[in-house]
Design a protein around this motif. Structure first.
Motif, PDB file in Angstrom:
ATOM      1  N   CYS A  28      -8.535 -15.933  35.889  1.00 41.43           N
ATOM      2  CA  CYS A  28      -9.927 -16.042  35.435  1.00 41.43           C
ATOM      3  C   CYS A  28     -10.686 -14.735  35.629  1.00 41.43           C
ATOM      4  O   CYS A  28     -11.750 -14.551  35.070  1.00 41.43           O
ATOM      5  CB  CYS A  28     -10.632 -17.213  36.106  1.00 41.43           C
ATOM      6  SG  CYS A  28     -11.134 -16.912  37.796  1.00 41.43           S
ATOM      7  N   ARG A  29     -10.125 -13.799  36.391  1.00 35.43           N
ATOM      8  CA  ARG A  29     -10.732 -12.490  36.586  1.00 35.43           C
ATOM      9  C   ARG A  29     -10.130 -11.436  35.651  1.00 35.43           C
ATOM     10  O   ARG A  29     -10.533 -10.285  35.668  1.00 35.43           O
ATOM     11  CB  ARG A  29     -10.561 -12.047  38.039  1.00 35.43           C
ATOM     12  CG  ARG A  29     -11.371 -12.898  39.015  1.00 35.43           C
ATOM     13  CD  ARG A  29     -10.890 -12.719  40.427  1.00 35.43           C
ATOM     14  NE  ARG A  29     -11.461 -13.585  41.414  1.00 35.43           N
ATOM     15  CZ  ARG A  29     -11.335 -14.894  41.498  1.00 35.43           C
ATOM     16  NH1 ARG A  29     -10.685 -15.554  40.590  1.00 35.43           N
ATOM     17  NH2 ARG A  29     -11.872 -15.586  42.464  1.00 35.43           N
ATOM     18  N   ASN A  30      -9.160 -11.829  34.845  1.00 37.77           N
ATOM     19  CA  ASN A  30      -8.448 -10.933  33.941  1.00 37.77           C
ATOM     20  C   ASN A  30      -9.084 -11.031  32.554  1.00 37.77           C
ATOM     21  O   ASN A  30      -9.279 -12.123  32.025  1.00 37.77           O
ATOM     22  CB  ASN A  30      -6.971 -11.346  33.904  1.00 37.77           C
ATOM     23  CG  ASN A  30      -6.124 -10.513  32.983  1.00 37.77           C
ATOM     24  OD1 ASN A  30      -6.450 -10.332  31.816  1.00 37.77           O
ATOM     25  ND2 ASN A  30      -5.006 -10.035  33.497  1.00 37.77           N
ATOM     26  N   VAL A  31      -9.377  -9.909  31.949  1.00 35.08           N
ATOM     27  CA  VAL A  31     -10.053  -9.885  30.646  1.00 35.08           C
ATOM     28  C   VAL A  31      -9.292 -10.665  29.568  1.00 35.08           C
ATOM     29  O   VAL A  31      -9.898 -11.205  28.640  1.00 35.08           O
ATOM     30  CB  VAL A  31     -10.345  -8.429  30.208  1.00 35.08           C
ATOM     31  CG1 VAL A  31      -9.059  -7.699  29.838  1.00 35.08           C
ATOM     32  CG2 VAL A  31     -11.326  -8.397  29.059  1.00 35.08           C
ATOM     33  N   ASN A  32      -7.980 -10.747  29.679  1.00 42.41           N
ATOM     34  CA  ASN A  32      -7.197 -11.476  28.676  1.00 42.41           C
ATOM     35  C   ASN A  32      -7.244 -12.983  28.866  1.00 42.41           C
ATOM     36  O   ASN A  32      -6.818 -13.724  27.983  1.00 42.41           O
ATOM     37  CB  ASN A  32      -5.743 -10.996  28.704  1.00 42.41           C
ATOM     38  CG  ASN A  32      -5.618  -9.554  28.286  1.00 42.41           C
ATOM     39  OD1 ASN A  32      -6.281  -9.110  27.362  1.00 42.41           O
ATOM     40  ND2 ASN A  32      -4.791  -8.807  29.001  1.00 42.41           N
ATOM     41  N   TYR A  33      -7.751 -13.441  29.990  1.00 38.02           N
ATOM     42  CA  TYR A  33      -7.785 -14.872  30.278  1.00 38.02           C
ATOM     43  C   TYR A  33      -9.192 -15.400  30.577  1.00 38.02           C
ATOM     44  O   TYR A  33      -9.444 -16.588  30.425  1.00 38.02           O
ATOM     45  CB  TYR A  33      -6.904 -15.188  31.498  1.00 38.02           C
ATOM     46  CG  TYR A  33      -5.430 -15.089  31.241  1.00 38.02           C
ATOM     47  CD1 TYR A  33      -4.698 -16.206  30.851  1.00 38.02           C
ATOM     48  CD2 TYR A  33      -4.752 -13.888  31.403  1.00 38.02           C
ATOM     49  CE1 TYR A  33      -3.335 -16.124  30.623  1.00 38.02           C
ATOM     50  CE2 TYR A  33      -3.383 -13.793  31.176  1.00 38.02           C
ATOM     51  CZ  TYR A  33      -2.688 -14.913  30.788  1.00 38.02           C
ATOM     52  OH  TYR A  33      -1.335 -14.832  30.561  1.00 38.02           O
ATOM     53  N   CYS A  34     -10.105 -14.536  31.000  1.00 47.34           N
ATOM     54  CA  CYS A  34     -11.394 -15.005  31.505  1.00 47.34           C
ATOM     55  C   CYS A  34     -12.230 -15.751  30.473  1.00 47.34           C
ATOM     56  O   CYS A  34     -13.120 -16.503  30.835  1.00 47.34           O
ATOM     57  CB  CYS A  34     -12.182 -13.852  32.108  1.00 47.34           C
ATOM     58  SG  CYS A  34     -12.722 -12.604  30.923  1.00 47.34           S
TER      59      CYS A  34
END
Length: 100
Positions: A28-34
């Motif tokens: 959730c802190r990763n731009v590809n997943y947040c």
């Protein structure tokens, strides 16, 4: 005005493993997943409909357990677009679960 509704499953975190919850917290802190995984107090919300289901495949490639993958896929295939995993959520008897 047209209102769009998305079917949401609210289920216990017992339907995933502890390491899966750590994966959600990390992603959730990763731009590809947040934009589709949201951390909550005591759980997470996965917006599976936003990925047309491909997000589960991405998570699996990144270490999601087969246990969690099967449960989340079953919920998605039952037309739940959002899956809210909550430590106080109800356990779905038809799905495998384990306390941790």
């Amino acid at each position: 005005m047209e209102v769009v509704s998305i079917k949401t499953a609210i289920v216990s975190t017992a339907h995933v493993r502890e390491e899966d919850m750590r994966l959600f917290e990390e992603k959730c802190r990763n731009v590809n997943y947040c934009w589709w995984i949201h951390d909550t107090e005591g759980g997470a919300i996965l917006r599976i409909d936003a990925t047309q289901g491909t997000g589960l495949e991405d998570l699996k490639a990144d270490g999601l357990s087969e246990f969690a993958y099967a449960n989340l896929k079953a919920l998605y295939e039952a037309d739940y677009g959002y899956i809210h995993l909550d430590m106080d959520g109800p356990t779905v008897e038809e799905l495998p679960h384990e306390e941790w």
